[in-house]
Design an enzyme around this catalytic site. Structure first.
Site, PDB file in Angstrom:
ATOM      1  N   ASP A  15      32.292   1.590 -50.567  1.00 13.72           N
ATOM      2  CA  ASP A  15      32.815   0.371 -51.192  1.00 13.72           C
ATOM      3  C   ASP A  15      34.315   0.317 -50.944  1.00 13.72           C
ATOM      4  O   ASP A  15      34.881   1.194 -50.277  1.00 13.72           O
ATOM      5  CB  ASP A  15      32.463   0.315 -52.685  1.00 13.72           C
ATOM      6  CG  ASP A  15      32.174  -1.124 -53.127  1.00 13.72           C
ATOM      7  OD1 ASP A  15      33.090  -1.957 -53.014  1.00 13.72           O
ATOM      8  OD2 ASP A  15      31.036  -1.418 -53.554  1.00 13.72           O
ATOM      9  N   HIS A  29      33.237  -5.482 -49.096  1.00  9.38           N
ATOM     10  CA  HIS A  29      33.332  -4.200 -49.818  1.00  9.38           C
ATOM     11  C   HIS A  29      33.677  -3.058 -48.856  1.00  9.38           C
ATOM     12  O   HIS A  29      33.132  -1.965 -48.967  1.00  9.38           O
ATOM     13  CB  HIS A  29      32.021  -3.900 -50.566  1.00  9.38           C
ATOM     14  CG  HIS A  29      31.824  -4.769 -51.786  1.00  9.38           C
ATOM     15  ND1 HIS A  29      32.509  -4.548 -52.967  1.00  9.38           N
ATOM     16  CD2 HIS A  29      31.041  -5.849 -52.002  1.00  9.38           C
ATOM     17  CE1 HIS A  29      32.139  -5.456 -53.868  1.00  9.38           C
ATOM     18  NE2 HIS A  29      31.257  -6.263 -53.301  1.00  9.38           N
ATOM     19  N   ASP A  68      26.592  -8.224 -49.926  1.00 12.89           N
ATOM     20  CA  ASP A  68      27.015  -8.946 -51.129  1.00 12.89           C
ATOM     21  C   ASP A  68      28.513  -9.245 -51.087  1.00 12.89           C
ATOM     22  O   ASP A  68      29.280  -8.544 -50.443  1.00 12.89           O
ATOM     23  CB  ASP A  68      26.706  -8.113 -52.387  1.00 12.89           C
ATOM     24  CG  ASP A  68      27.388  -6.754 -52.354  1.00 12.89           C
ATOM     25  OD1 ASP A  68      27.439  -6.147 -51.272  1.00 12.89           O
ATOM     26  OD2 ASP A  68      27.882  -6.306 -53.404  1.00 12.89           O
ATOM     27  N   GLU A  69      28.886 -10.280 -51.800  1.00 15.42           N
ATOM     28  CA  GLU A  69      30.278 -10.564 -52.131  1.00 15.42           C
ATOM     29  C   GLU A  69      31.222 -10.337 -50.948  1.00 15.42           C
ATOM     30  O   GLU A  69      32.126  -9.511 -51.017  1.00 15.42           O
ATOM     31  CB  GLU A  69      30.694  -9.684 -53.321  1.00 15.42           C
ATOM     32  CG  GLU A  69      29.879  -9.978 -54.564  1.00 15.42           C
ATOM     33  CD  GLU A  69      30.227  -9.053 -55.722  1.00 15.42           C
ATOM     34  OE1 GLU A  69      30.275  -9.548 -56.863  1.00 15.42           O
ATOM     35  OE2 GLU A  69      30.434  -7.852 -55.513  1.00 15.42           O
ATOM     36  N   TRP A  85      19.791  -9.961 -57.084  1.00 15.20           N
ATOM     37  CA  TRP A  85      20.633  -9.475 -58.197  1.00 15.20           C
ATOM     38  C   TRP A  85      21.275 -10.609 -58.971  1.00 15.20           C
ATOM     39  O   TRP A  85      21.518 -10.495 -60.161  1.00 15.20           O
ATOM     40  CB  TRP A  85      21.694  -8.491 -57.677  1.00 15.20           C
ATOM     41  CG  TRP A  85      22.841  -9.085 -56.905  1.00 15.20           C
ATOM     42  CD1 TRP A  85      22.852  -9.420 -55.576  1.00 15.20           C
ATOM     43  CD2 TRP A  85      24.149  -9.396 -57.402  1.00 15.20           C
ATOM     44  NE1 TRP A  85      24.077  -9.925 -55.219  1.00 15.20           N
ATOM     45  CE2 TRP A  85      24.902  -9.911 -56.316  1.00 15.20           C
ATOM     46  CE3 TRP A  85      24.774  -9.290 -58.651  1.00 15.20           C
ATOM     47  CZ2 TRP A  85      26.231 -10.321 -56.447  1.00 15.20           C
ATOM     48  CZ3 TRP A  85      26.096  -9.697 -58.788  1.00 15.20           C
ATOM     49  CH2 TRP A  85      26.813 -10.201 -57.696  1.00 15.20           C
ATOM     50  N   TYR A 137      21.066  -4.576 -64.717  1.00 18.60           N
ATOM     51  CA  TYR A 137      22.376  -3.954 -64.532  1.00 18.60           C
ATOM     52  C   TYR A 137      22.672  -3.064 -65.744  1.00 18.60           C
ATOM     53  O   TYR A 137      23.046  -3.542 -66.809  1.00 18.60           O
ATOM     54  CB  TYR A 137      23.452  -5.022 -64.320  1.00 18.60           C
ATOM     55  CG  TYR A 137      23.617  -5.403 -62.854  1.00 18.60           C
ATOM     56  CD1 TYR A 137      22.516  -5.427 -62.009  1.00 18.60           C
ATOM     57  CD2 TYR A 137      24.857  -5.710 -62.315  1.00 18.60           C
ATOM     58  CE1 TYR A 137      22.649  -5.750 -60.659  1.00 18.60           C
ATOM     59  CE2 TYR A 137      25.003  -6.041 -60.964  1.00 18.60           C
ATOM     60  CZ  TYR A 137      23.892  -6.056 -60.155  1.00 18.60           C
ATOM     61  OH  TYR A 137      24.017  -6.375 -58.817  1.00 18.60           O
ATOM     62  N   PHE A 138      22.508  -1.777 -65.516  1.00 20.41           N
ATOM     63  CA  PHE A 138      22.679  -0.828 -66.622  1.00 20.41           C
ATOM     64  C   PHE A 138      24.147  -0.434 -66.808  1.00 20.41           C
ATOM     65  O   PHE A 138      24.452   0.446 -67.605  1.00 20.41           O
ATOM     66  CB  PHE A 138      21.818   0.419 -66.389  1.00 20.41           C
ATOM     67  CG  PHE A 138      20.342   0.225 -66.636  1.00 20.41           C
ATOM     68  CD1 PHE A 138      19.794  -1.039 -66.854  1.00 20.41           C
ATOM     69  CD2 PHE A 138      19.484   1.319 -66.667  1.00 20.41           C
ATOM     70  CE1 PHE A 138      18.433  -1.205 -67.081  1.00 20.41           C
ATOM     71  CE2 PHE A 138      18.126   1.166 -66.904  1.00 20.41           C
ATOM     72  CZ  PHE A 138      17.592  -0.096 -67.100  1.00 20.41           C
ATOM     73  N   ASP A 139      25.055  -1.106 -66.055  1.00 24.68           N
ATOM     74  CA  ASP A 139      26.477  -0.924 -66.370  1.00 24.68           C
ATOM     75  C   ASP A 139      26.897  -1.920 -67.455  1.00 24.68           C
ATOM     76  O   ASP A 139      28.054  -1.937 -67.858  1.00 24.68           O
ATOM     77  CB  ASP A 139      27.356  -1.068 -65.119  1.00 24.68           C
ATOM     78  CG  ASP A 139      27.211  -2.413 -64.418  1.00 24.68           C
ATOM     79  OD1 ASP A 139      26.160  -3.077 -64.575  1.00 24.68           O
ATOM     80  OD2 ASP A 139      28.153  -2.804 -63.702  1.00 24.68           O
ATOM     81  N   TRP A 171      26.419   0.587 -61.496  1.00 25.08           N
ATOM     82  CA  TRP A 171      27.746   0.483 -60.874  1.00 25.08           C
ATOM     83  C   TRP A 171      28.684   1.350 -61.702  1.00 25.08           C
ATOM     84  O   TRP A 171      28.611   1.368 -62.944  1.00 25.08           O
ATOM     85  CB  TRP A 171      28.203  -0.971 -60.859  1.00 25.08           C
ATOM     86  CG  TRP A 171      27.243  -1.851 -60.118  1.00 25.08           C
ATOM     87  CD1 TRP A 171      26.334  -2.711 -60.666  1.00 25.08           C
ATOM     88  CD2 TRP A 171      27.054  -1.924 -58.698  1.00 25.08           C
ATOM     89  NE1 TRP A 171      25.607  -3.325 -59.674  1.00 25.08           N
ATOM     90  CE2 TRP A 171      26.026  -2.853 -58.455  1.00 25.08           C
ATOM     91  CE3 TRP A 171      27.655  -1.288 -57.611  1.00 25.08           C
ATOM     92  CZ2 TRP A 171      25.582  -3.174 -57.166  1.00 25.08           C
ATOM     93  CZ3 TRP A 171      27.223  -1.603 -56.337  1.00 25.08           C
ATOM     94  CH2 TRP A 171      26.206  -2.534 -56.118  1.00 25.08           C
ATOM     95  N   GLU A 202      32.225   1.664 -61.947  1.00 27.71           N
ATOM     96  CA  GLU A 202      33.641   1.458 -62.282  1.00 27.71           C
ATOM     97  C   GLU A 202      33.985   2.075 -63.639  1.00 27.71           C
ATOM     98  O   GLU A 202      35.046   2.673 -63.809  1.00 27.71           O
ATOM     99  CB  GLU A 202      33.971  -0.039 -62.345  1.00 27.71           C
ATOM    100  CG  GLU A 202      33.948  -0.751 -61.005  1.00 27.71           C
ATOM    101  CD  GLU A 202      32.618  -1.432 -60.740  1.00 27.71           C
ATOM    102  OE1 GLU A 202      31.567  -0.887 -61.165  1.00 27.71           O
ATOM    103  OE2 GLU A 202      32.612  -2.498 -60.092  1.00 27.71           O
TER     104      GLU A 202
HETATM  105  C1  ACM Z   1      26.466  -6.688 -56.568  1.00 29.89           C
HETATM  106  O1  ACM Z   1      26.435  -6.541 -57.797  1.00 29.89           O
HETATM  107  N1  ACM Z   1      27.595  -7.024 -55.961  1.00 29.89           N
HETATM  108  C2  ACM Z   1      25.284  -6.481 -55.754  1.00 29.89           C
END
Ligand code: ACM
Length: 537
Positions: free
Chosen positions: A187, A258, A320-321, A388, A413-415, A463, A465
């Site tokens: 990333d 990313h 993604d993104e 997602w 999303y378990f974050d 994720w 972070e």
């Molecule tokens: C993502 O949450 N950017 C896949």
């Protein structure tokens, strides 16, 4: 009779009369083909019992006939059990002994996870308990999963977790019969995959100068370098460790967005004539790969190295993104769009993804991408889409005949926070409760049977972070992972109250394993005020 509690709940479990015990005379009877599963069973049962549980050939005298009262465990590969599917199994505990049978090693591996849950939770301990009795209730279990993709995603890029942390994570997901570990290896904030061709990816790209402290919106930094990378042999060991537990690792190299860490290592991969740092902020960097032949060669070379390490069918290329700000002003990107006759930057990303798909297909693998890969034109043949941003992408892809993994932010999303309790440790945002997860059905409403079969299953995302430590990962993963596991193994539509009743028993196992799960009653006292930075702002 006491009720054996197995999580995820088996398709059928019949309690029959009586119980049996293992003792030091017990052996594992396995044909040569099932020896790796015998080794797994030994690894699961020997530490707490202190029993050697040696291998014996089918037909050799059993331990119970030699001395002692303990029963033997027999593993059998039985093609007739194909009726239970490729991962199903039959487990019989009776006076004659313990029998695990399946048409596949994967099924036998799953049976091992059920078997250990039939024993007292202290079986999960690492040290022998001399004098303890290791009894099992007599049962007949027949079991097979509802979905083939039962996944756990772990972001090792935002915070690096060493290989021993990942192998423990594999143990914990395998316990819940999850069979995919999606490793997010790269990333903006760190590159963790070792490349022989591009060594600076880890020499430079695996370390950032500092990390954000507290919530990103506070704009504070900790001043402490963070980094790390895996060696090839560590990754190969993780692949083998997972394979022995019916867990396949799906590696992700996130492309073309990313990628700031990669561009920091090799500035020529970027769109600007400047040197970037490995990103220290959370979010989505504007700096993305360029679309030159050299950048595509880089991607193919890296993916080629990935294929050498990870033998599984699926390879995740992110997608993604990917902000288009740099491409929209880059002369080479504009020229590429013109040369290919594309409508714009989205189609440029579609073309880029198609090149990766062609490379993977040419090597007998399948591309997986986040749902943005739907936006740039036709999907590569054989692509699998991870939905997602809600379910729309997954529904569209399934209707178009592509396989999908449903992992929408809510509830996968378990974050995200586990409740509204202000004592919950710091998280990115959102709220996905245990009940939300348990109520999830991976097949969206309205998807007809002709498309529903393209839903391979679901996975949760971690994720990292806001998860700097392994115990933070465990806190966010469990017990929600048990809830998702029951959805994808036992099937959606289970009774929450019944699940919570059984989960209370199951958590005693996680206690013995030392898992830092979130208690059912509320945030963990250990987390409360543990570190200011970990608290919800
Ligand atoms: C993502 O949450 N950017 C896949």
């Amino acid at each position: 009779m006491d009720e054996p509690i197995v999580v995820p709940r088996p398709t059928s479990l019949e309690r029959t009369a009586g119980s049996v015990a293992l003792d030091r005379s017990s052996v594992i009877v396995a044909p040569v083909a099932a020896r790796p599963v015998a080794a797994l069973l030994r690894a699961l049962l020997s530490p707490a019992t202190g029993y050697a549980l040696p291998d014996a050939q089918p037909g050799a005298p059993g331990g119970a006939e030699r001395d002692g009262v303990g029963v033997d465990i027999a593993l059998e590969v039985d093609p007739a059990l194909d009726r239970l599917g490729p991962e199903g199994y039959r487990l019989v505990v009776g006076d004659a002994g313990i029998g695990l049978s399946s048409s596949s090693l994967a099924g036998l591996q799953n049976a091992c996870q059920t078997l250990r849950q039939l024993v007292d939770p202290s079986i999960f301990g690492r040290a022998p308990r001399p004098g303890a009795a290791w009894t099992l209730p007599c049962v007949v279990v027949e079991d097979s999963p509802a979905f083939t993709w039962r996944g756990a995603h772990l972001d090792v890029a935002r915070h690096f977790f060493p290989a021993h942390v990942v192998s423990r994570f594999i143990d914990l997901i395998a316990l819940h019969k999850l069979n995919v570990l999606h490793l997010h290896l790269t990333d903006d904030q760190g590159w963790r995959f070792p490349s022989a061709a591009y060594p600076l990816l880890t020499e430079i790209g695996s370390w950032r100068a500092e990390s954000m402290l507290g919530h990103a919106r506070a704009g504070q930094f900790d001043g402490t370098p963070h980094g790390g990378a895996y060696t090839r042999s560590e990754l190969a060991d993780l692949v083998a460790y997972g394979a022995a537990r019916n867990v396949t690792i799906v590696p992700e190299i996130d492309l073309p967005g990313h990628t700031q860490a990669a561009i920091a290592a090799y500035p020529s991969l970027g769109n600007l004539d400047e040197t970037l740092e490995v990103w220290t902020r959370w979010g989505v960097s504007e700096h993305v790969l360029n679309t030159s032949d050299a950048a595509l060669d880089f991607c193919r070379t890296i993916l080629g190295e990935v294929l050498d390490v990870f033998p599984g069918t699926y390879v995740h290329v992110g997608g993604d993104e990917c902000p288009k700000t740099e491409w929209s002003t880059s002369a080479p990107a504009r020229a590429r769009i013109a040369e290919l006759g594309l409508a714009g930057e989205d189609e440029l990303q579609g073309w880029f993804t198609a090149q990766l798909g062609e490379f993977l297909a040419g090597n007998g693998r399948r591309l997986v991408g986040w749902d943005e890969i739907l936006e740039g034109g036709p999907l590569p043949v054989g692509a699998t889409v991870m939905s997602w941003r809600g379910t729309r992408g997954g529904v569209a892809a399934a209707r178009a005949g592509f396989d999908v993994v449903m992992c929408p932010e809510a509830p996968c999303y378990f974050d995200h926070y586990q409740s509204d309790d202000p004592e919950e440790p710091l998280a990115i945002h959102g709220r996905n409760t245990l009940a939300d997860v348990y109520a999830y059905d991976p097949v969206p409403d309205g998807l007809g049977a002709d498309a529903a079969h393209h839903v391979l299953g679901s996975q949760f995302e971690l994720w990292s972070e806001y998860l700097p430590r392994p115990e933070d990962v465990e806190y966010m993963a469990f017990p929600r992972a048990a809830a998702l596991a029951e959805v994808v193994w036992s099937g959606p539509g289970g009774d929450l109250a019944d699940f919570e009743r059984r989960l209370a028993v199951h958590l005693a196992r996680l206690d013995v394993l030392g898992v830092n799960y979130r208690p059912l009653a509320g945030p963990h006292p250990w987390q409360r005020g543990g570190r200011g930075a970990r608290r919800r702002p």
